[in-house]
Design an enzyme around this catalytic site. Structure first.
Site, mmCIF file in Angstrom:
data_model
loop_
_atom_site.group_PDB
_atom_site.id
_atom_site.type_symbol
_atom_site.label_atom_id
_atom_site.label_comp_id
_atom_site.label_asym_id
_atom_site.label_seq_id
_atom_site.Cartn_x
_atom_site.Cartn_y
_atom_site.Cartn_z
ATOM 1 N N PHE A 61 0.830 -1.213 0.000
ATOM 2 C CA PHE A 61 0.000 0.000 0.000
ATOM 3 C C PHE A 61 0.867 1.268 0.000
ATOM 4 C CE2 PHE A 61 -1.915 2.755 3.519
ATOM 5 C CZ PHE A 61 -2.461 3.684 2.636
ATOM 6 N N ASN A 107 8.297 -9.620 -1.830
ATOM 7 C CA ASN A 107 7.970 -11.048 -1.998
ATOM 8 C C ASN A 107 6.477 -11.267 -2.231
ATOM 9 O OD1 ASN A 107 6.872 -10.551 0.468
ATOM 10 N ND2 ASN A 107 7.897 -12.220 1.547
ATOM 11 N N LEU A 158 20.695 -10.234 0.007
ATOM 12 C CA LEU A 158 20.293 -9.550 -1.219
ATOM 13 C C LEU A 158 21.515 -8.898 -1.859
ATOM 14 C CD1 LEU A 158 17.487 -8.941 -2.493
ATOM 15 C CD2 LEU A 158 17.507 -6.796 -1.214
ATOM 16 N N LEU A 164 10.316 -0.681 3.663
ATOM 17 C CA LEU A 164 8.899 -0.747 4.052
ATOM 18 C C LEU A 164 8.409 -2.191 4.085
ATOM 19 C CD1 LEU A 164 9.268 2.172 2.496
ATOM 20 C CD2 LEU A 164 6.815 2.226 2.785
ATOM 21 N N ASN A 212 19.760 -7.401 6.670
ATOM 22 C CA ASN A 212 20.221 -7.605 5.282
ATOM 23 C C ASN A 212 20.218 -6.297 4.498
ATOM 24 O OD1 ASN A 212 20.666 -10.358 5.561
ATOM 25 N ND2 ASN A 212 18.627 -10.928 4.860
ATOM 26 N N ARG A 263 27.208 -1.522 2.052
ATOM 27 C CA ARG A 263 28.069 -1.868 0.915
ATOM 28 C C ARG A 263 27.978 -0.813 -0.188
ATOM 29 N NH1 ARG A 263 25.859 -6.961 1.827
ATOM 30 N NH2 ARG A 263 24.561 -6.928 -0.046
ATOM 31 N N TYR A 280 5.202 -8.208 15.685
ATOM 32 C CA TYR A 280 5.297 -6.942 14.920
ATOM 33 C C TYR A 280 5.880 -5.837 15.794
ATOM 34 C CZ TYR A 280 3.626 -3.055 11.958
ATOM 35 O OH TYR A 280 3.532 -1.933 11.172
ATOM 36 N N ARG A 291 -7.775 -3.847 8.472
ATOM 37 C CA ARG A 291 -7.533 -2.600 9.213
ATOM 38 C C ARG A 291 -8.850 -1.843 9.375
ATOM 39 N NH1 ARG A 291 -1.554 -0.779 6.957
ATOM 40 N NH2 ARG A 291 -1.714 -2.301 5.317
HETATM 41 N N1 LIG Z 1 -0.179 1.462 6.865
HETATM 42 C C1 LIG Z 1 0.035 1.905 8.077
HETATM 43 O O1 LIG Z 1 -0.879 2.475 8.680
HETATM 44 C C2 LIG Z 1 1.381 1.738 8.732
HETATM 45 C C3 LIG Z 1 1.534 2.247 10.038
HETATM 46 C C4 LIG Z 1 2.771 2.087 10.650
HETATM 47 C C5 LIG Z 1 3.830 1.502 9.983
HETATM 48 N N2 LIG Z 1 3.655 1.039 8.719
HETATM 49 C C6 LIG Z 1 4.802 0.379 8.083
HETATM 50 O O2 LIG Z 1 4.913 0.780 6.725
HETATM 51 C C7 LIG Z 1 5.337 -0.316 5.913
HETATM 52 C C8 LIG Z 1 4.368 -0.516 4.766
HETATM 53 O O3 LIG Z 1 3.064 -0.769 5.298
HETATM 54 P P1 LIG Z 1 1.812 -0.990 4.335
HETATM 55 O O4 LIG Z 1 0.631 -0.485 5.053
HETATM 56 O O5 LIG Z 1 2.107 -0.490 2.982
HETATM 57 O O6 LIG Z 1 1.734 -2.585 4.351
HETATM 58 P P2 LIG Z 1 1.593 -3.619 3.154
HETATM 59 O O7 LIG Z 1 1.329 -4.941 3.770
HETATM 60 O O8 LIG Z 1 0.614 -3.099 2.153
HETATM 61 O O9 LIG Z 1 3.038 -3.572 2.486
HETATM 62 C C9 LIG Z 1 4.117 -4.322 2.956
HETATM 63 C C10 LIG Z 1 4.858 -4.856 1.749
HETATM 64 O O10 LIG Z 1 6.006 -5.590 2.208
HETATM 65 C C11 LIG Z 1 6.060 -6.828 1.498
HETATM 66 N N3 LIG Z 1 6.772 -7.785 2.363
HETATM 67 C C12 LIG Z 1 6.378 -8.274 3.559
HETATM 68 N N4 LIG Z 1 7.318 -9.088 4.074
HETATM 69 C C13 LIG Z 1 8.326 -9.116 3.163
HETATM 70 C C14 LIG Z 1 9.564 -9.787 3.101
HETATM 71 N N5 LIG Z 1 9.984 -10.609 4.082
HETATM 72 N N6 LIG Z 1 10.354 -9.597 2.013
HETATM 73 C C15 LIG Z 1 9.956 -8.791 0.999
HETATM 74 N N7 LIG Z 1 8.790 -8.122 1.001
HETATM 75 C C16 LIG Z 1 7.984 -8.279 2.076
HETATM 76 C C17 LIG Z 1 4.615 -7.182 1.231
HETATM 77 O O11 LIG Z 1 4.442 -8.106 0.181
HETATM 78 C C18 LIG Z 1 4.021 -5.820 0.910
HETATM 79 O O12 LIG Z 1 4.145 -5.492 -0.450
HETATM 80 C C19 LIG Z 1 5.427 -1.536 6.837
HETATM 81 O O13 LIG Z 1 6.779 -1.728 7.205
HETATM 82 C C20 LIG Z 1 4.617 -1.129 8.056
HETATM 83 O O14 LIG Z 1 5.114 -1.726 9.219
HETATM 84 C C21 LIG Z 1 2.443 1.127 8.093
#
Ligand SMILES: NC(=O)c1ccc[n+]([C@@H]2O[C@H](COP(=O)([O-])OP(=O)(O)OC[C@H]3O[C@@H](n4cnc5c(N)ncnc54)[C@H](O)[C@@H]3O)[C@@H](O)[C@H]2O)c1
Length: 348
Positions: free
Chosen positions: A21, A42, A71, A83, A109, A116, A155, A196
């Site tokens: 997102f 992923n 990676l 993210l 990672n 690097r 988390y 959510r």
């Molecule tokens: N949306 C919110 O309100 C919010 C609030 C606080 C923090 N965040 C942080 O922002 C970031 C993005 O959140 P979002 O709402 O877009 O969530 P999301 O679930 O839409 O996006 C997370 C992305 O990370 C990818 N992903 C997950 N684990 C992975 C891995 N091991 N390797 C590679 N890719 C991986 C998922 O496929 C997805 O595309 C997250 O780190 C989240 O903790 C979001």
């Protein structure tokens, strides 16, 4: 710390979690600024569909990889945004060990990759690191109130450990790190099924279903529109002087869940019955960012009021539901299946 190359114009930027997102909105913004973007994801909770507009763009490439695995990226990288992590309780609780390892091994990672490449690094942390806060609003120097063994810990504690890694790398002069503590963000490209509060209430209203509200609905949240958040992330990444600690990014407007529900109903001009369920374990009762540091150091402030941000968000869900969210329904991703099991146990 190694000298960072000075780059002008287009940068080479890696966005881990760029199919999700917030990540896909960030990729779009960075490409619009003229940068070259490599997205690593992923597809656990993200979707190729979110990146469809960039297929064929020579400044964009997608790498299907899990950040828990080492990676290697060819060529120079100037900035790394991390993210990558499932962000909604049903999705991060579906495989809690993987969530924890994504935060710890995955972040390490990416930090090593940044080291690097002598790249700047931004970690997407979260207001969840404050847990169920005893201080209100939450300032960055509040150390939090987190249960390290509860169902949200994979988390909350994972993200706390990731912050620890970031500041150890910064203190030892290995990587120029910035940490954004993101509060609830909403907008187009949220998944209808991600569990959510904003997506749940809009989707239930659009489908003509009763609204699910946990507890009395008087618990509060602060909702930031995604374009405001993306602007804040870029400001934090590009500010010349490395801030000496994390920065809260969120909209300080505080709303009860009941108020959010009535705003959605009134925008759609309908009414719906409400079903109340017990509050999930460790659910925070109050949430509001203190954004003084972001205002002072980044000159950043959110400008989209909730009433305005809800309109394009509702429109996005309307279109997505009309299109049938067909792919997911035909073959639900692993986290959706596990999330249904967790919801049935009342653990979300
Ligand atoms: N949306 C919110 O309100 C919010 C609030 C606080 C923090 N965040 C942080 O922002 C970031 C993005 O959140 P979002 O709402 O877009 O969530 P999301 O679930 O839409 O996006 C997370 C992305 O990370 C990818 N992903 C997950 N684990 C992975 C891995 N091991 N390797 C590679 N890719 C991986 C998922 O496929 C997805 O595309 C997250 O780190 C989240 O903790 C979001």
């Amino acid at each position: 710390m190694q000298e960072r190359r000075l780059t002008t114009g287009a940068k080479r930027i890696l966005v881990a979690g760029g199919a999700g997102f917030i990540g896909s909105n960030l990729c779009e913004h960075l490409l619009a600024l003229g940068h070259n973007v490599t997205c690593v994801d992923n597809l656990l909770t993200g979707r190729r569909e979110n990146l469809r507009a960039h297929v064929g763009n020579s400044r964009f490439r997608f790498i299907d990889a899990d950040i828990c695995d080492p990676l290697n990226i060819e060529g120079p990288i100037d900035e790394v945004y991390n993210l990558a992590c499932a962000a909604s309780p049903p999705s991060y609780q579906a495989d809690p060990v993987h969530t924890m390892m994504t935060c710890v091994q995955g972040t390490l990672n990416l930090l090593q990759l940044a080291e690097r490449h002598v790249a700047r690094f931004l970690q997407a942390s979260t207001s969840e690191i404050y847990g169920d806060p005893e201080e209100h609003p939450q300032r960055e120097d509040y150390v939090g109130h987190v249960n390290c063994t509860g169902p949200r810990a994979c988390y909350d504690e994972g993200k706390r450990a990731a912050e620890t890694l970031c500041y150890d790398m910064l203190r030892s002069g290995r990587v120029d790190v910035r940490v954004a503590r993101i509060f609830n963000t909403y907008g187009p490209r949220m998944r209808p099924d991600d569990g959510r509060i904003v997506s749940n209430l809009i989707v239930q209203t659009l489908k003509g279903e009763a609204l699910t509200i946990y507890g009395s609905g008087e618990q509060t949240r602060a909702f930031c529109y995604v374009t405001d958040l993306v602007r804040g992330l870029v400001e934090l990444m590009t500010v010349a002087e490395t801030p000496d600690g994390p920065i809260n990014l969120g909209n300080p407007g505080e709303f009860t869940v009941n108020r959010l529900a009535s705003l959605i109903l009134s925008q759609l001009g309908v009414s719906r019955p409400v079903r109340h369920f017990p509050l999930p374990v460790d659910d925070p009762r109050r949430r509001r960012p203190d954004i003084d540091r972001a205002q002072e150091l980044l000159a950043w402030t959110p400008v989209v009021p909730l009433e305005d941000g809800l309109k394009p968000t509702i429109q996005w869900f309307r279109q997505t539901l009309a299109a049938g969210a067909s792919l997911e329904r035909a073959s639900p991703p692993q986290f959706v299946v596990a999330a249904a099991r967790i919801a049935a146990q009342g653990a979300t």
